[in-house]
Structures are given as C-alpha cells and as structure tokens.
Design a protein around this motif. Structure first.
Motif, PDB file in Angstrom:
ATOM      1  N   UNK A  14      21.431  26.326  40.018  1.00 16.39           N
ATOM      2  CA  UNK A  14      22.771  26.347  39.436  1.00 16.39           C
ATOM      3  C   UNK A  14      22.945  27.643  38.649  1.00 16.39           C
ATOM      4  N   UNK A  15      24.072  28.321  38.855  1.00 11.20           N
ATOM      5  CA  UNK A  15      24.326  29.595  38.180  1.00 11.20           C
ATOM      6  C   UNK A  15      25.662  29.534  37.459  1.00 11.20           C
ATOM      7  N   UNK A  16      25.688  30.036  36.236  1.00 13.71           N
ATOM      8  CA  UNK A  16      26.947  30.115  35.497  1.00 13.71           C
ATOM      9  C   UNK A  16      27.036  31.454  34.774  1.00 13.71           C
ATOM     10  N   UNK A  17      28.252  31.860  34.543  1.00 16.73           N
ATOM     11  CA  UNK A  17      28.541  33.144  33.904  1.00 16.73           C
ATOM     12  C   UNK A  17      29.185  32.895  32.550  1.00 16.73           C
ATOM     13  N   UNK A  18      28.772  33.642  31.542  1.00 15.55           N
ATOM     14  CA  UNK A  18      29.468  33.611  30.257  1.00 15.55           C
ATOM     15  C   UNK A  18      30.732  34.452  30.408  1.00 15.55           C
ATOM     16  N   UNK A  19      31.844  33.764  30.591  1.00 17.05           N
ATOM     17  CA  UNK A  19      33.080  34.445  30.990  1.00 17.05           C
ATOM     18  C   UNK A  19      33.525  35.492  29.976  1.00 17.05           C
ATOM     19  N   UNK A  20      33.527  35.140  28.694  1.00 15.73           N
ATOM     20  CA  UNK A  20      34.031  36.054  27.678  1.00 15.73           C
ATOM     21  C   UNK A  20      33.210  37.314  27.528  1.00 15.73           C
ATOM     22  N   UNK A  21      31.934  37.254  27.923  1.00 17.79           N
ATOM     23  CA  UNK A  21      31.046  38.417  27.794  1.00 17.79           C
ATOM     24  C   UNK A  21      30.997  39.257  29.069  1.00 17.79           C
ATOM     25  N   UNK A  22      31.708  38.834  30.114  1.00 14.85           N
ATOM     26  CA  UNK A  22      31.660  39.533  31.394  1.00 14.85           C
ATOM     27  C   UNK A  22      32.276  40.918  31.287  1.00 14.85           C
ATOM     28  N   UNK A  23      31.549  41.904  31.790  1.00 11.90           N
ATOM     29  CA  UNK A  23      32.045  43.270  31.871  1.00 11.90           C
ATOM     30  C   UNK A  23      31.985  43.706  33.326  1.00 11.90           C
ATOM     31  N   UNK A  24      33.133  43.892  33.975  1.00 14.57           N
ATOM     32  CA  UNK A  24      33.138  44.228  35.402  1.00 14.57           C
ATOM     33  C   UNK A  24      32.338  45.487  35.688  1.00 14.57           C
ATOM     34  N   UNK A  25      31.526  45.423  36.719  1.00 12.40           N
ATOM     35  CA  UNK A  25      30.763  46.594  37.143  1.00 12.40           C
ATOM     36  C   UNK A  25      31.692  47.579  37.867  1.00 12.40           C
ATOM     37  N   UNK A  26      31.149  48.715  38.211  1.00 10.64           N
ATOM     38  CA  UNK A  26      31.926  49.702  38.969  1.00 10.64           C
ATOM     39  C   UNK A  26      32.391  49.102  40.289  1.00 10.64           C
ATOM     40  N   UNK A  27      31.509  48.342  40.937  1.00  5.47           N
ATOM     41  CA  UNK A  27      31.861  47.714  42.211  1.00  5.47           C
ATOM     42  C   UNK A  27      32.998  46.698  42.038  1.00  5.47           C
ATOM     43  N   UNK A  28      32.943  45.912  40.963  1.00  4.71           N
ATOM     44  CA  UNK A  28      34.012  44.947  40.709  1.00  4.71           C
ATOM     45  C   UNK A  28      35.348  45.660  40.475  1.00  4.71           C
ATOM     46  N   UNK A  29      35.322  46.704  39.676  1.00  7.03           N
ATOM     47  CA  UNK A  29      36.559  47.442  39.396  1.00  7.03           C
ATOM     48  C   UNK A  29      37.128  48.056  40.671  1.00  7.03           C
ATOM     49  N   UNK A  30      36.235  48.593  41.511  1.00  7.02           N
ATOM     50  CA  UNK A  30      36.692  49.193  42.763  1.00  7.02           C
ATOM     51  C   UNK A  30      37.314  48.145  43.691  1.00  7.02           C
ATOM     52  N   UNK A  31      36.714  46.953  43.711  1.00  7.79           N
ATOM     53  CA  UNK A  31      37.237  45.873  44.554  1.00  7.79           C
ATOM     54  C   UNK A  31      38.640  45.484  44.117  1.00  7.79           C
ATOM     55  N   UNK A  32      38.825  45.303  42.813  1.00  7.91           N
ATOM     56  CA  UNK A  32      40.147  44.932  42.286  1.00  7.91           C
ATOM     57  C   UNK A  32      41.156  46.043  42.536  1.00  7.91           C
ATOM     58  N   UNK A  33      40.761  47.275  42.230  1.00  4.99           N
ATOM     59  CA  UNK A  33      41.690  48.406  42.387  1.00  4.99           C
ATOM     60  C   UNK A  33      42.066  48.645  43.849  1.00  4.99           C
ATOM     61  N   UNK A  34      41.100  48.467  44.760  1.00  4.94           N
ATOM     62  CA  UNK A  34      41.384  48.675  46.183  1.00  4.94           C
ATOM     63  C   UNK A  34      42.401  47.652  46.681  1.00  4.94           C
ATOM     64  N   UNK A  35      42.246  46.402  46.268  1.00  8.52           N
ATOM     65  CA  UNK A  35      43.196  45.370  46.685  1.00  8.52           C
ATOM     66  C   UNK A  35      44.566  45.621  46.065  1.00  8.52           C
ATOM     67  N   UNK A  36      44.602  45.977  44.792  1.00 12.16           N
ATOM     68  CA  UNK A  36      45.876  46.265  44.135  1.00 12.16           C
ATOM     69  C   UNK A  36      46.594  47.424  44.815  1.00 12.16           C
TER      70      UNK A  36
END
Length: 432
Positions: A75-97
C-alpha cells in the motif's frame, strides 16, 4: 453530506486464496489474498482497513499476502500537502495545458499572471503552483480578462456519481482492449458496474457537482474529463474523511502522448490539497513492476509495513528491496522463501492463520477476548446475536469450523473494525 458510523455488514468471507499464476510477472510462483464481500461499510472503517493493507474492487474487500506472493503489493500513500512536483510532473502538466489551450492563450495567460502578481506583491514570481496549473486548462477557470483569447480546445472536468453510462462503458472497453489486451465480447456492462460503479458505502451522494473540493463529499465518485465534449478519461475515486483513494483510471489511447495517468495523479493530489485531506492513496506499489514504478516519483511517498501497519518512507524500503522483495521493519520479520517456486501447502490453506499471513495477531489472543469478534446477523427475523450464542446452537464439529473462520476474519480485519461488524450469510460459514 456526512456519515453516520453504523455497524458494518459483511458476508461471504472467502478466506485465504492462493493461485499459481501472477498477473504482474506472469510466473507460476503464485499470488494470494484474503477477501470478504461487504454489504455495507463505513468510509471511516474503510480508511482503517486501507491502513491494514486492504483495497477494494466494487464491494469485494481484499488484502494481498505480501509474504507469499511473487510480486508483493505494498500500500502506498502520498503526503499531499508536502508534495512538490518534479520536473517531469511539471512538464507533463504544462504539455497537456499547451495542447488544450494553444500557444496564443498560454502567452496571454503568462502575461496576465505576472501582471496580477506584481500588482499584489510588487514583484515577479516564477513559482509553480500545482493547483493553479492543474486547473489552468479547464474552461471554467479561464479569467474573465482572457475569455476573448482563442483556445485550441475546450476542457471540462466534472465530478459525477458512480452510475453506469454508455459513454463510460465505451471508454472502459477501449482502454481495457488497448492496455490489457482484453477480448471485446467478454467485456460486459455487468462486470464494469461490479468493478467500478458498485461500492459498499451506502451514502446519499449528490447527483452532480462541480465542487470536487467540498469536504462533505464522501464515498465513490467518477471524475470525468471531457475534451471538446468527448469523454477522454475517467478517474474512479473514493472520497474518505482524511484522504482521497484512487481506485482506477481509464483513458483514451488516442491521448497516449500526454501521459494522462501521471496527469491524473497530479490532479488527484491537487484535489486532496483543496479538500485539506492529508493523504492521497495511490493504490498498490510493486517495486519490480515497471508500470507501477512511476508512483515512486511522487515525493514524499510512504509504504505500509505489512507486519507493523506503520508507514515508512519509500526511500527506506527501496534500499531493502535490493536484498529481498518482501520487506518489514519489525524486530523479527517473517522469512520469505520463494526461490524454489510456489509452495504447494498454500493451495490447501483456507485461513490466514494456516498461511502464516503477515500482520495478524495470534489466534488465542483473539479467542480470549470476545470483544474482538464480530457479531452475527441472523437472516431469520433479522435478529442480531453474539458469536457465542450462535455457536452453542451448532453441532460440535461444525462449531469448531465456524469459530475458526470468525477468529480468522477478526484477525484480518483488526479489532477496531471487527467490533463494529455484523456477519450475514451465516449458512455459508456453517458449510465452510
């Protein structure tokens, strides 16, 4: 919408099941679960069960046996409030936008954002705001000042109840055929409903709402992504008191280049942040499964220790995974030995105790404290009885088997949930 914490009603305890096949690595070393069907379950108690390693498929609750499965599912969970998007995450969001909005609008928005920030603070800002970036492509978040700017596409993301629709089913079929190589004529509406539309929570849901961040929302919902009016993705989400849990995500393969799976995980993390929910549950993590490794890129993520029921940082596990696929940080962890292939003994096991399932207390500990055992709901007259009163009505040989099954179920559920549980379909238990 709120939840009254009534008794859980479970039935048809299927006990321990081992099979030689594995859907992840496709070897014959085997995988195993314990499972039970839920007629009614509070969202609060499902949260507790998730923190004992449970997941659900429709109304079926299951707990993987990490010790004896060739691919241990943590089982895996993420601490949502502490999440800092990586470069890959930012690129994924920006590419879709960029795809949805187009370059003209993106440039206009960037100018608008800088001017607005400077007007408020007197300085420029280049910080990446996850929630803002996630919503940027949605039509309803377009600022009034920019509505006249051309956008290449119209994106609408809405929260729907979990009812079946033909559009959802069409998307599901297309996804299952393309991704999992399912056979089209074997994909039926009934199985789709049982898998992704049914749930045990029995809550009165809103028929429709745009306000996904409303903290009063509890239970199962479908988050639908419409691009130019066409359904391109659907996230199946459990809204729980302190978390959002991802059940499943399906998407149109025509959109493969935009990494909608990673995008949805970012969106669901942002949703948890908006709801002030501490955690985003990402399902299960298998270290040696490439399809699941992306979950480890969401930091800070934590895995559940299968014996201690404590979450430890993923990084702490990764170092140990190099030595063994099964990891527990208990003082005396159980020993895994699958090098010689599957254990034929496990095929004969019907209870968690027989299989030596990690994380369950000794049987005598449960037996000595009757408060840890569930009660029994007798179908005849809908009366409720203690286990002891039911057992005394049975023949001695049947009594032993039924008691063993109840003790096994209590051990798997844990004392807190077990005490709030009624068992129905007792004839099934009598014959087990």
């Amino acid at each position: 919408m709120s939840e009254s914490r009534s008794m859980n009603i479970l039935g048809d305890y299927q006990g321990y099941h081992f099979r030689r096949s594995c859907g992840y690595c496709h070897t014959t070393k085997g995988s195993a679960i314990v499972g039970v069907h839920a007629h009614r379950l509070s969202v609060s108690d499902y949260q507790i069960l998730m923190d004992r390693g449970f997941r659900r498929s429709g109304t079926f609750l299951y707990k993987p046996d990490l010790l004896h499965s060739c691919c241990p599912q943590y089982a895996i969970r993420l601490e949502a409030g502490a999440f800092r998007p990586s470069k890959e995450h930012r690129q994924t969001i920006n590419r879709f936008n960029r795809y949805v909005l187009g370059e003209e609008y993106i440039k206009a928005f960037q100018r608008y954002k800088k001017a607005k920030h400077k007007a408020l603070t007197g300085e420029h800002s280049s910080d990446f705001d996850l929630v803002e970036a996630i919503h940027m492509a949605e039509s309803k978040y377009v600022p009034d000042e920019l509505k006249h700017i051309h956008r290449d596409h119209e994106l609408k993301v809405v929260l729907d109840n979990s009812q079946f629709t033909a559009a959802k089913f069409r998307l599901y079929k297309k996804y299952q055929i393309a991704t999992h190589k399912d056979i089209e004529n074997e994909l039926r509406p009934e199985s789709f409903k049982a898998f992704l539309c049914d749930d045990p929570f029995r809550l009165d849901k809103y028929n429709y709402t745009d306000n996904c961040s409303d903290p009063k929302l509890l239970g199962l919902f479908h988050q639908l992504y419409y691009l130019d009016g066409k359904l391109i993705a659907m996230a199946v989400l459990d809204f729980l008191p302190e978390s959002i849990s991802s059940v499943y995500f399906i998407w149109d393969q025509d959109m493969a280049k935009y990494s909608l799976g990673k995008l949805s995980a970012c969106r669901e993390t942002a949703l948890a942040i908006e709801r002030n929910a501490p955690y985003y549950y990402m399902g299960l993590y298998i270290h040696n499964c490439q399809k699941m490794r992306y979950k480890g890129g969401f930091f800070p993520s934590f895995l559940l220790d299968p014996e201690l029921y404590v979450y430890f940082p993923l990084s702490k596990f990764v170092a140990e995974f190099e030595k063994s696929e099964y990891v527990s940080f208990s003082e005396h962890p159980k020993v895994r030995n699958l090098e010689l292939g599957y254990d034929a003994h496990l095929e004969q096991c019907t209870t968690a105790f027989e299989a030596n399932l990690p994380g369950i207390p000794p049987a005598n500990e449960i037996e000595s404290d009757q408060r840890m055992l569930p009660s029994v709901l007798i179908d005849r007259g809908r009366s409720c009885d203690s286990l002891a009163s039911v057992l005394c009505q049975l023949a001695p040989d049947i009594r032993i088997e039924v008691k063993k099954r109840f003790i096994d179920l209590a051990a798997v559920l844990g004392p807190e949930v077990s005490q709030r549980t009624l068992i129905v379909d007792t004839d099934t238990l009598y014959l087990a």
